[in-house]
Design an enzyme around this catalytic site. Structure first.
Site, PDB file in Angstrom:
ATOM      1  N   PRO A   1       0.827  -1.216   0.000  1.00 37.07           N
ATOM      2  CG  PRO A   1      -0.911  -1.610   1.498  1.00 37.07           C
ATOM      3  CD  PRO A   1       0.399  -2.183   1.016  1.00 37.07           C
ATOM      4  CB  CYS A   2       1.459   3.640  -2.638  1.00 29.91           C
ATOM      5  SG  CYS A   2      -0.130   4.145  -3.344  1.00 29.91           S
TER       6      CYS A   2
END
EC number: 2.1.1.37
Length: 368
Positions: free
Chosen positions: A88-89
């Site tokens: 997840p960024c």
């Protein structure tokens, strides 16, 4: 540079996609010719779009709880194993100015590193936001790959150079135990620049708040009366600074709000779209206004601008479509076209390793 001629290696490449989401990376890898066997994600909403649109199986599990055997049994014997992971960024995004190492997602990249260490796949790939490159957790990841004797390539690329119709910069990493590896250049990949017009101009027109009868995903958010006035006053590529004073939001009249013009704007027909975020379906959330229709872009248009195929489905037939949920799946996805470039680069790398070994053997025989 001319597009490279694709040579399929005799040993097939099999992949497992960690943090697989709705399947953007998997779909691109499959289009390139890689056999993705399994996708892993903690979000139940990912399972339907992932399995319906792709050939891989889905495992609902946190990567923190994932064991090497969960992955190893997905690979085929005598194949070349690829472990893909796009953690997840949001933690590292420029949109998230409050993120700290106390956020549990900060360390998910090290869970990916753990699995690489335990499985020792021949190939590894990762995609994330550019800001990750500045973080110690990424440096730790690179060090772990170096210790494990991987050849590593990483660079920040413009997705539009690879045929994705949006301005989107991403950090791409490729690693291999077989030899030096790199991402193909746009010309080698055969990419052509595409625009908003190229991708969504053919879709049926919509009114704000309308759902198209033939495609439930082609639906646009309703607009309040004041926002309808605002979008009518907006021009392609413009900002709220073009409006009459009476339409400008109070927050933008303050000194702190004057420097944020990239909201309440229309896209330009003949340019790539702005970065598609998880809230692209809202006119006030960015420059997500349709170039000429008085509405924000639809969920389907956002998916197409992420280079998903027109027929990619995200929700079972007859089930309600929640914009927040589907918007998250689309906005968080790896653009399919970029994923295809990654997959093509991996297959070209494997083929080049095969060619190199053949030349070496031929040289040995010649000197025998």
């Amino acid at each position: 540079m001319e597009r490279l001629q694709r040579i399929r290696p005799k040993r097939k490449v099999y992949a497992v996609d960690l943090f697989c989401g709705a399947g953007g990376l998997t779909h691109g890898l499959e289009r390139a010719g890689i056999d993705v066997r399994l996708g892993v994600d903690i979000d139940p909403a990912c399972e339907y779009p992932y399995t319906v649109n792709n050939r891989a199986k889905f495992l609902l599990k946190s990567v923190e709880d994932l064991e090497a055997r969960d992955i190893e049994k997905a690979f085929r014997k005598n194949g070349i194993r690829l472990l893909a992971g796009c953690a997840p960024c949001q933690t590292f995004s420029t949109y998230n100015q409050k993120a700290t190492p106390e956020d549990g997602r900060w360390w998910l990249l090290l869970q990916f590193s753990r699995l690489v260490r335990e499985i020792s796949p021949e190939l590894v790939t990762m995609e994330n936001v550019p800001r990750l490159k500045e973080q110690d957790v990424f440096k730790e990841f690179l060090e772990a790959l170096d210790v494990a004797e991987y050849y590593v390539f990483h660079d920040v690329v413009n997705c539009e150079d690879y045929g994705v119709p949006q301005h989107r910069q991403r950090l791409v990493l490729l690693a291999s135990r077989l030899g030096p590896i790199r991402l193909l250049s746009p010309s080698e990949f055969g990419a052509e620049r595409t625009t908003v017009r190229d991708c969504i101009a053919h879709l049926p027109p919509l009114e704000a708040g309308e759902v198209h009868e033939d495609d439930p995903l082609h639906q646009a958010s309703a607009l309040s009366p004041v926002n309808m006035k605002r979008i009518r006053a907006s021009r392609q590529g413009g900002t709220w600074r073009d409006w009459k004073e009476t339409l400008v939001a109070n927050c933008h009249k303050k000194r702190t709000g004057r420097t944020y013009p990239s909201v309440y704007g229309r896209m330009c027909w003949d340019e790539p779209a702005p970065t598609i975020t998880t809230q692209f379906y809202g006119f006030g959330n960015g420059r997500f206004g349709h170039p000429e229709q008085n509405r924000a872009i639809s969920l389907r248009e956002g998916a197409i601008l992420q280079s998903f195929p027109r027929d990619y489905v995200f929700v079972p037939p007859g089930k309600p479509i929640y914009k927040k949920s589907v918007g998250r799946l689309i906005g968080n996805a790896v653009p399919v076209r970029l994923a295809e470039a990654i997959g093509s680069s991996i297959l070209e790398h494997v083929a080049s390793c095969v060619r190199r070994r053949r030349r070496t053997k031929a040289g040995v025989r010649a000197h025998a």
